[in-house]
Design an enzyme around this catalytic site. Structure first.
Site, PDB file in Angstrom:
ATOM      1  N   LEU A 257       0.708  -1.237  -0.005  1.00 53.38           N
ATOM      2  CA  LEU A 257       0.098  -0.039   0.014  1.00 53.38           C
ATOM      3  C   LEU A 257       0.878   1.241   0.309  1.00 53.38           C
ATOM      4  CD1 LEU A 257      -3.130   0.042   0.229  1.00 53.38           C
ATOM      5  CD2 LEU A 257      -2.824   1.202   2.822  1.00 53.38           C
ATOM      6  N   HIS A 258       0.460   2.251  -0.898  1.00 51.76           N
ATOM      7  CA  HIS A 258       1.295   3.113  -0.873  1.00 51.76           C
ATOM      8  C   HIS A 258       0.837   4.124  -1.239  1.00 51.76           C
ATOM      9  CE1 HIS A 258       2.827   2.012  -5.675  1.00 51.76           C
ATOM     10  NE2 HIS A 258       2.507   3.815  -5.300  1.00 51.76           N
ATOM     11  N   ARG A 259      -0.302   4.657  -2.417  1.00 50.28           N
ATOM     12  CA  ARG A 259      -0.663   5.629  -3.522  1.00 50.28           C
ATOM     13  C   ARG A 259      -1.029   7.033  -2.661  1.00 50.28           C
ATOM     14  NH1 ARG A 259      -0.374   4.620  -8.421  1.00 50.28           N
ATOM     15  NH2 ARG A 259       0.038   2.503  -9.573  1.00 50.28           N
TER      16      ARG A 259
END
Length: 367
Positions: A206-208
């Protein structure tokens, strides 16, 4: 022919590996510029070491910052490099700030630009990647499209004459590393503590910004992951770690076990060991598809529509709006019957890229 590759982020380094290998088989000069957009060793150095990529000829050290700061830093530091080296081609990769900065620096010096992975569209203008890929496509001289759908997008935007179907270089490297992992040529991946690779687990990233910057949304996504009945191996991107700390959110909760990002071979091995993938990463969606693992993508859209059309990937914009049973059933659903097909090419895209650049030397708009 002298080609400068401009890279700076993890996905670009993975794509660089087969390109560098393909150029090494020729007499062409391949010069690598690392912008330093990803400065964390887990997202940069390990890829040069693990994928056999030659060391960068120049490291710009751009580092982090806002989109404008980062893009401006790359532009400022890249201009003198291109002016000094005077390449026949500047090759930019994907859709990051390094991509658009490299393209802008080159075109303003009247240097031909080739865009690898051209034509991808999510049609979500909130994504900075969407701005970067569209602007880069419209200023590049040759557009190296990975898929037939990408070719269609370029045609719709009036760019058909500059577009060539090259295939996807991620297939080249993913399949090569897959075979090496299955042959036992790489050590077992360093999974988070508490994850047993011999038992079912979900691999998650998860990074956006849309998922991490809003504290309520990030907390809700983490709550959904925590409530899954199978262990979740969360490979925590530095952005996620930073935002969670800022928001006061504990990542290690419920079923979630937190670990560090993995080198590429380790990531491939982790996907192969997993029973399913949950992500918002464009690259991991495709890698899971190539490795035949069902994927649930926490986004309302994807640029890799083939993964969804085939049934291997399902888009879930808001997992916390589903019931726990519905969410669990989606993540743990059965894989589609039959092989996923080869919409991204046959694993020889890098050789295609070199051949196309040889044929188009001087650019499509040479004056």
């Amino acid at each position: 022919m002298k080609v400068i590759s401009i890279v700076g982020a993890r996905p670009q380094l993975v794509k660089l590996a087969p390109i560098a290998a393909a150029f090494a088989e020729t007499e062409h000069e391949h010069f690598i510029v690392h912008t330093g957009q990803h400065y964390d060793a887990d997202l940069s150095d390990v890829f040069f070491d693990g994928l056999g990529i030659p060391d960068p000829d120049v490291h710009l050290g751009a580092g982090s910052g806002s989109h404008g700061t980062q893009t401006g830093s790359v532009l400022t530091k890249l201009d003198p490099v291109l002016e000094r080296e005077k390449p026949d081609w500047v090759l930019v990769y994907g859709d990051t700030n390094s991509t658009i900065a490299g393209a802008l620096s080159a075109v303003k010096m009247h240097l031909p630009v080739a865009h690898l992975e051209a034509g991808l569209r999510s049609f979500n203008r909130r994504m900075p990647e969407e701005h970067n890929r569209i602007l880069t496509d419209h200023c590049a001289d040759v557009l190296l499209a990975p898929t037939a759908k990408a070719m269609d997008h370029l045609s719709d935007e009036g760019l058909k004459d500059r577009a060539v179907l090259a295939g996807d270089v991620m297939v080249d490297i993913c399949l090569r590393i897959r075979d090496a992992v299955l042959a036992g040529e790489h050590p077992a991946p360093a999974l988070p503590e508490g994850i047993d690779p011999e038992r079912p687990f979900v691999l998650a990233t998860l990074h956006r910004p849309d998922n991490t910057d809003d504290p309520q949304r990030l907390a809700a996504i983490m709550d959904s992951l925590a409530k899954l009945s199978v262990p979740v191996a969360l490979l925590a991107h530095p952005r996620l770690v930073t935002r969670a700390a800022e928001h006061g959110i504990n990542l290690a909760q419920g079923s979630v076990h937190v670990g560090r990002p993995l080198p590429y071979a380790g990531l491939v091995a982790a996907v192969l060991a997993s029973s399913a993938v949950v992500t918002d990463s464009g690259g991991l969606q495709k890698e899971a598809f190539l490795l035949e693992r069902i994927t649930t993508t926490i986004r309302p859209e994807t640029e890799w529509v083939e993964t969804v059309d085939s049934g291997w990937n399902v888009l879930v914009p808001d997992p916390h709006e589903m019931s726990p049973d519905e969410w669990a059933a989606t993540v743990s659903r059965a894989a589609p019957t039959g092989a996923p097909g080869t919409p991204y090419g046959d694993g020889r895209a890098a050789q295609n890229v070199v051949r196309i650049m040889e044929q188009w030397k001087g650019g499509s708009r040479r004056v």
